[in-house]
Design a protein around this motif. Structure first.
Motif, short mmCIF file in Angstrom:
data_model
loop_
_atom_site.label_atom_id
_atom_site.label_comp_id
_atom_site.label_asym_id
_atom_site.label_seq_id
_atom_site.Cartn_x
_atom_site.Cartn_y
_atom_site.Cartn_z
N THR A 68 31.52 34.03 36.37
CA THR A 68 30.14 34.19 36.47
C THR A 68 29.55 33.83 37.83
O THR A 68 28.50 34.13 37.97
N ASN A 69 30.27 33.34 38.59
CA ASN A 69 29.83 33.00 40.04
C ASN A 69 30.27 34.01 40.86
O ASN A 69 29.72 33.97 42.27
N GLU A 104 45.56 42.89 44.54
CA GLU A 104 45.74 42.38 45.78
C GLU A 104 45.61 40.96 46.09
O GLU A 104 44.32 40.46 45.86
N LYS A 105 46.37 40.41 46.25
CA LYS A 105 46.65 38.73 46.20
C LYS A 105 45.60 38.07 47.59
O LYS A 105 44.99 37.11 47.24
N LYS A 106 45.31 39.00 48.49
CA LYS A 106 44.46 38.62 49.46
C LYS A 106 42.98 38.31 48.96
O LYS A 106 42.15 37.85 49.75
N ASN A 107 42.71 38.95 47.69
CA ASN A 107 41.24 38.77 47.19
C ASN A 107 41.03 37.54 46.33
O ASN A 107 40.21 37.21 46.23
N LEU A 108 42.28 36.76 46.05
CA LEU A 108 41.75 35.63 45.26
C LEU A 108 41.25 34.54 45.88
O LEU A 108 41.32 34.28 47.18
N GLY A 109 40.12 34.07 45.36
CA GLY A 109 39.43 32.94 45.74
C GLY A 109 38.09 33.49 46.45
O GLY A 109 37.25 32.70 46.94
N LEU A 110 38.14 34.72 46.56
CA LEU A 110 36.76 35.38 47.50
C LEU A 110 35.71 35.35 46.68
O LEU A 110 35.95 35.72 45.49
N ASN A 111 34.43 35.28 46.92
CA ASN A 111 33.40 35.62 46.39
C ASN A 111 32.77 36.82 46.66
O ASN A 111 32.34 37.26 47.86
N PHE A 112 32.74 37.39 45.41
CA PHE A 112 32.20 39.01 45.33
C PHE A 112 30.87 39.44 44.89
O PHE A 112 30.48 40.31 44.57
N SER A 113 30.19 37.90 44.72
CA SER A 113 28.98 37.88 43.96
C SER A 113 27.78 38.82 44.50
O SER A 113 26.98 39.33 43.75
N LYS A 114 28.06 39.24 46.02
CA LYS A 114 26.97 40.09 46.51
C LYS A 114 27.26 41.54 46.58
O LYS A 114 26.63 42.45 46.96
N LYS A 140 23.88 41.04 36.26
CA LYS A 140 22.65 41.11 35.85
C LYS A 140 22.39 41.89 34.76
O LYS A 140 21.46 42.02 34.25
N GLY A 141 23.69 42.54 33.88
CA GLY A 141 23.43 43.30 32.82
C GLY A 141 23.31 44.71 33.00
O GLY A 141 22.92 45.55 32.17
N GLN A 142 23.45 45.14 34.27
CA GLN A 142 23.40 46.46 34.83
C GLN A 142 24.73 47.22 34.82
O GLN A 142 25.59 46.50 34.57
N TYR A 143 24.50 48.63 35.10
CA TYR A 143 25.66 49.39 35.48
C TYR A 143 26.49 48.96 36.76
O TYR A 143 25.52 49.22 37.70
N GLY A 144 27.17 48.38 37.07
CA GLY A 144 27.90 47.86 38.47
C GLY A 144 29.01 49.02 38.94
O GLY A 144 29.92 49.10 38.46
N ALA A 145 28.53 49.57 40.01
CA ALA A 145 29.59 50.33 40.65
C ALA A 145 29.23 50.45 42.06
O ALA A 145 28.12 50.27 42.58
N THR A 192 30.05 36.87 22.52
CA THR A 192 28.68 37.20 22.68
C THR A 192 28.26 36.61 24.23
O THR A 192 27.14 36.90 24.45
N GLU A 193 29.19 35.86 24.92
CA GLU A 193 28.61 35.02 26.00
C GLU A 193 29.33 35.86 27.39
O GLU A 193 30.49 36.13 27.29
N LEU A 194 28.72 36.14 28.20
CA LEU A 194 29.08 36.71 29.50
C LEU A 194 30.17 35.75 30.05
O LEU A 194 29.59 34.64 30.58
N LYS A 195 31.34 36.01 30.23
CA LYS A 195 32.11 35.39 31.00
C LYS A 195 32.61 35.57 32.54
O LYS A 195 33.29 34.69 33.10
N GLY A 196 32.34 36.82 32.66
CA GLY A 196 32.70 37.42 34.19
C GLY A 196 32.67 38.73 34.15
O GLY A 196 32.06 39.57 33.16
N VAL A 197 33.38 39.44 35.50
CA VAL A 197 33.31 40.80 35.68
C VAL A 197 34.50 41.36 35.83
O VAL A 197 35.57 40.91 36.46
N ALA A 198 35.04 42.34 35.18
CA ALA A 198 36.65 43.11 35.44
C ALA A 198 36.21 44.31 36.10
O ALA A 198 35.46 45.23 35.76
N THR A 199 36.82 44.51 37.28
CA THR A 199 36.64 45.58 38.09
C THR A 199 37.70 46.39 38.37
O THR A 199 38.87 45.73 38.67
N VAL A 200 37.72 47.76 38.35
CA VAL A 200 38.93 48.33 38.64
C VAL A 200 38.62 49.51 39.85
O VAL A 200 37.33 49.75 39.86
N TYR A 201 39.34 49.69 40.78
CA TYR A 201 39.17 50.54 42.09
C TYR A 201 40.33 51.53 42.24
O TYR A 201 41.52 51.34 42.15
N LYS A 202 39.66 52.53 43.04
CA LYS A 202 40.71 53.42 43.51
C LYS A 202 40.24 53.95 44.67
O LYS A 202 39.17 54.11 44.98
#
Length: 480
Positions: free
Chosen positions: A99-100, A108-118, A127-132, A157-167
């Protein structure tokens, strides 16, 4: 540059510019359509991936199982023939954030620990919106874009995080490039076909104009030809207008020319008639008076003949084509002419022989050809001595019908040959020492040219005597 070339180049320019404008627009639309299709699929993948993460409760063991799944996925060997493209490697990546916005799992292991909140995919989903989002690896190259689509991870029923796929977009552009190649190849063929058809259409449209141009050039060179025919009303009207203009201009020139000629030629007979008439007013015996009156009659007849011949020639010169055309047997016309002149050649004991080596027909005006053959044969008789022979040969030569009149007369002097078709130019007849009106051969030349033929005269033959007149007329390719 000709009008036809300008129209053709303009058409080609319009087709090429139109094609590339449409191709550019279609390429943009295709790219958008492909991107939309891929994004729609990534939405499904993102929610499927988020569901799997939810089932793992986001525990360390569950995230470790994700590592195993993706390692197995990336180690798979496959060949998938998708139309003309064969897919042999994976192109789907994924990561999970808390959630942070901190990445707690990544293919891709290089992304572990990075903050993608922005990043929009994480930020909007939290924020409860469509994220892309779409991000370029190389800011200058649109082909390095990567599409990201996220889905929320909801546990109890509680937001625990975000799952992203990319191509990566490069995998998408493989299909797009193939489609564009086909489109440009088809477009190139279309441009060639349109150019060819456009060229044919331009030729079809401009050919009547080209015929009018050739007609105007031929008329300017003094040729007598009919205006070109056309089914196009405007072209037909324009041709008729050109013909009327030609006739009008030639008529004015003819009037000026004939006025001068008549003034010159009629001066002599009018002077002679005036002198004879004045003498008749004086006292003289009846024999002298009769002689002067006969002179007046002779000169009047000569003037009348000149006027008649001039009118005939003027009518012929104003014609662009024959009025009455029929299929004719030239031998039949020659026999008719010979019979009509029987009194002339029999009195001089001249033998006339018609040698027929061809039965080909011709097309033309019988009356005009009859008059022309009569003028030539009458000249041959008048310039021939008694007890001589005139031969008329009818044969095919050089794909034309040749009619040759050969006599054994006095011939034509070399100095007279260049002027033989000149109006009012005449030589003395051996028997009478008189000249004709000098219009006969001019009339013949006009008639022959109206029939698309040629006339040639050779002045002296064997022993410096005789004349050879050759007419060449187009053959009508149906036997009589």
């Amino acid at each position: 540059m000709s009008l036809r070339k300008r129209l053709f180049l303009t058409l080609c320019l319009i087709v090429v510019l139109g094609f590339f404008s449409i191709a550019r627009w279609v390429r943009g639309e295709l790219r958008n359509s492909y991107s939309q299709v891929v994004e729609e699929l990534l939405v499904d993948y993102a929610h499927l991936f988020a569901t799997h993460v939810e089932m793992s409760k986001m525990t360390p063991e569950g995230l470790a199982s994700l590592d195993s799944i993706f390692e197995k996925y990336k180690s798979r060997n496959f060949q998938a023939p998708i139309f003309n493209f064969i897919k042999t490697s994976h192109s789907l990546e994924a990561y999970v954030t808390d959630t942070n916005g901190t990445v707690i799992f990544a293919t891709e292991k290089k992304n572990l620990g990075l903050n993608f909140s922005k990043w929009n995919d994480v930020y909007k989903t939290l924020k409860g919106q469509y994220g892309a989002r779409s991000t370029r690896v190389n800011a200058e190259d649109s082909r390095t874009s990567i599409y990201y689509v996220a889905a929320p991870i909801i546990i109890n029923t509680e937001l625990k995080g975000v799952a992203t796929v990319y191509k990566t977009e490069s995998s998408i552009l493989t299909f797009l490039d193939e489609a564009l190649k086909k489109m440009f190849f088809g477009g190139f063929l279309s441009v060639l076909v349109l150019g060819f058809l456009g060229g044919l259409i331009l030729i079809w449209i401009t050919w009547p104009l080209e015929k009018l141009r050739l007609y105007a050039l031929n008329v300017s060179e003094g040729q007598r030809i009919a205006p070109p025919s056309s089914n196009i009303k405007e072209i037909k009207d324009l041709g008729l207008a050109f013909e009327k203009m030609r006739i009008s201009l030639e008529g004015k020139k003819t009037i000026e020319k004939y006025t001068q000629v008549l003034t010159h030629e009629l001066k002599s007979p009018l002077t002679a008639m005036k002198g004879a008439a004045e003498l008749c007013l004086e006292e003289m015996d009846s024999l002298q008076r009769a002689r002067f009156l006969n002179n007046i009659i002779d000169e009047a007849q000569r003037s009348h003949a000149i006027l008649e011949q001039l009118l005939k020639i003027a009518a012929l010169e104003s014609k662009g084509e024959l009025d009455q055309i029929e299929i004719l047997d030239p031998v039949e016309i020659l026999n008719e002419v010979r019979d009509a002149l029987t009194g002339f050649w029999k009195n001089k004991k001249i033998e006339i022989e018609i040698i027929i080596k061809s039965q080909s027909a011709i097309k033309g005006d019988k009356f005009l050809l009859l008059q022309s053959f009569r003028n030539i044969l009458q000249n041959a008789i008048e310039f021939s001595s008694a007890n001589t022979r005139i031969q008329i040969l009818v044969e095919e030569k050089n794909q034309s019908l040749q009619i040759t009149f050969e006599d054994e007369g006095t011939g034509i002097p070399d100095y007279a040959l260049p002027r033989i078709f000149e109006k009012f130019y005449s030589l003395e007849r051996p028997d009478t020492k008189k000249k004709s009106s000098g219009l006969g051969l001019s009339f013949v030349k006009e008639v022959v040219e109206l029939h698309k033929g040629q006339i040639q005269i050779q002045g002296t033959l064997k022993n410096e005597r005789g004349t050879l007149v050759t007419l060449s007329l187009p053959i009508h390719h149906d036997s009589i």
